[in-house]
Design a protein around this motif. Structure first.
Motif, PDB file in Angstrom:
ATOM      1  N   ASP A   1       0.847  -1.186   0.000  1.00 17.36           N
ATOM      2  CA  ASP A   1       0.000   0.000   0.000  1.00 17.36           C
ATOM      3  C   ASP A   1       0.890   1.245   0.000  1.00 17.36           C
ATOM      4  OD1 ASP A   1       0.965  -0.003   2.557  1.00 17.36           O
ATOM      5  OD2 ASP A   1      -0.976  -0.245   3.532  1.00 17.36           O
ATOM      6  N   ASN A   2       0.286   2.402   0.116  1.00 18.80           N
ATOM      7  CA  ASN A   2       1.028   3.658   0.034  1.00 18.80           C
ATOM      8  C   ASN A   2       1.458   4.184   1.396  1.00 18.80           C
ATOM      9  OD1 ASN A   2       0.980   3.892  -2.765  1.00 18.80           O
ATOM     10  ND2 ASN A   2      -1.078   4.745  -2.747  1.00 18.80           N
TER      11      ASN A   2
ATOM     12  N   ARG B   1       6.941   3.678   0.954  1.00 24.00           N
ATOM     13  CA  ARG B   1       7.303   4.625  -0.100  1.00 24.00           C
ATOM     14  C   ARG B   1       8.627   5.337   0.149  1.00 24.00           C
ATOM     15  NH1 ARG B   1       3.978   8.894   0.075  1.00 24.00           N
ATOM     16  NH2 ARG B   1       3.123   8.290   2.057  1.00 24.00           N
TER      17      ARG B   1
ATOM     18  N   ALA C   1      -4.049   5.347  -5.604  1.00 23.72           N
ATOM     19  CA  ALA C   1      -4.265   6.212  -4.425  1.00 23.72           C
ATOM     20  C   ALA C   1      -5.530   5.782  -3.692  1.00 23.72           C
ATOM     21  CB  ALA C   1      -4.392   7.656  -4.857  1.00 23.72           C
TER      22      ALA C   1
END
Length: 138
Positions: A112-113, A118, A138
């Motif tokens: 996931d973000n 990240r 997103a």
């Protein structure tokens, strides 16, 4: 990328995420009931929030099931530093064990973000291990 006879297959995807699990489970109040005589003290019934602890588990899995379960040490938080030092290398070892002929050269990681996923150090570490990261919407 996933076309017929394309370079990648859906079986090459490894996905992972973190989740909190209760450290121990407190039984419902109705299970704590008991008969006591007039002279006996009432038993103490624990409330759900009383001394409740949680631990963060990081779980990676692919088409055949779980590859890796990492348990975050108590009283720490998931940071990019912890993630880079512990998770990708363990996942890489698990992938190499399961698929020794293919190794990580075909592996596609779907995360996931979240910030630790990240971070620059994370992406660099995954690149060094030869793991390609799929973009997450997103």
């Amino acid at each position: 990328m996933f076309k017929l006879h394309g370079p990648k297959r859906l079986s090459d995807i490894v996905t992972g995420d973190e989740t909190w699990f209760p450290f121990f489970i407190i039984p419902p109040k109705r299970l704590n009931r008991m008969w006591v005589d007039e002279r006996g003290d009432r038993p103490v019934v624990l409330r759900p929030g009383f001394q409740s602890r949680k631990r963060m588990f990081t779980v990676f899995f692919n088409y055949s099931g779980p590859l890796l379960v990492d348990i975050l040490p108590q009283d720490t938080t998931m940071t990019a530093t912890y993630y880079v030092q512990n998770v990708p290398s363990q996942a890489n070892s698990a992938i190499n064990e399961q698929r020794p002929k293919v190794s990580t050269s075909r592996t596609l990681l779907l995360n996931d973000n979240a910030g630790p996923h990240r971070a620059r150090a994370t992406t660099q570490s995954l690149r060094e291990l030869g793991i390609q990261v799929l973009p997450h919407p997103a």
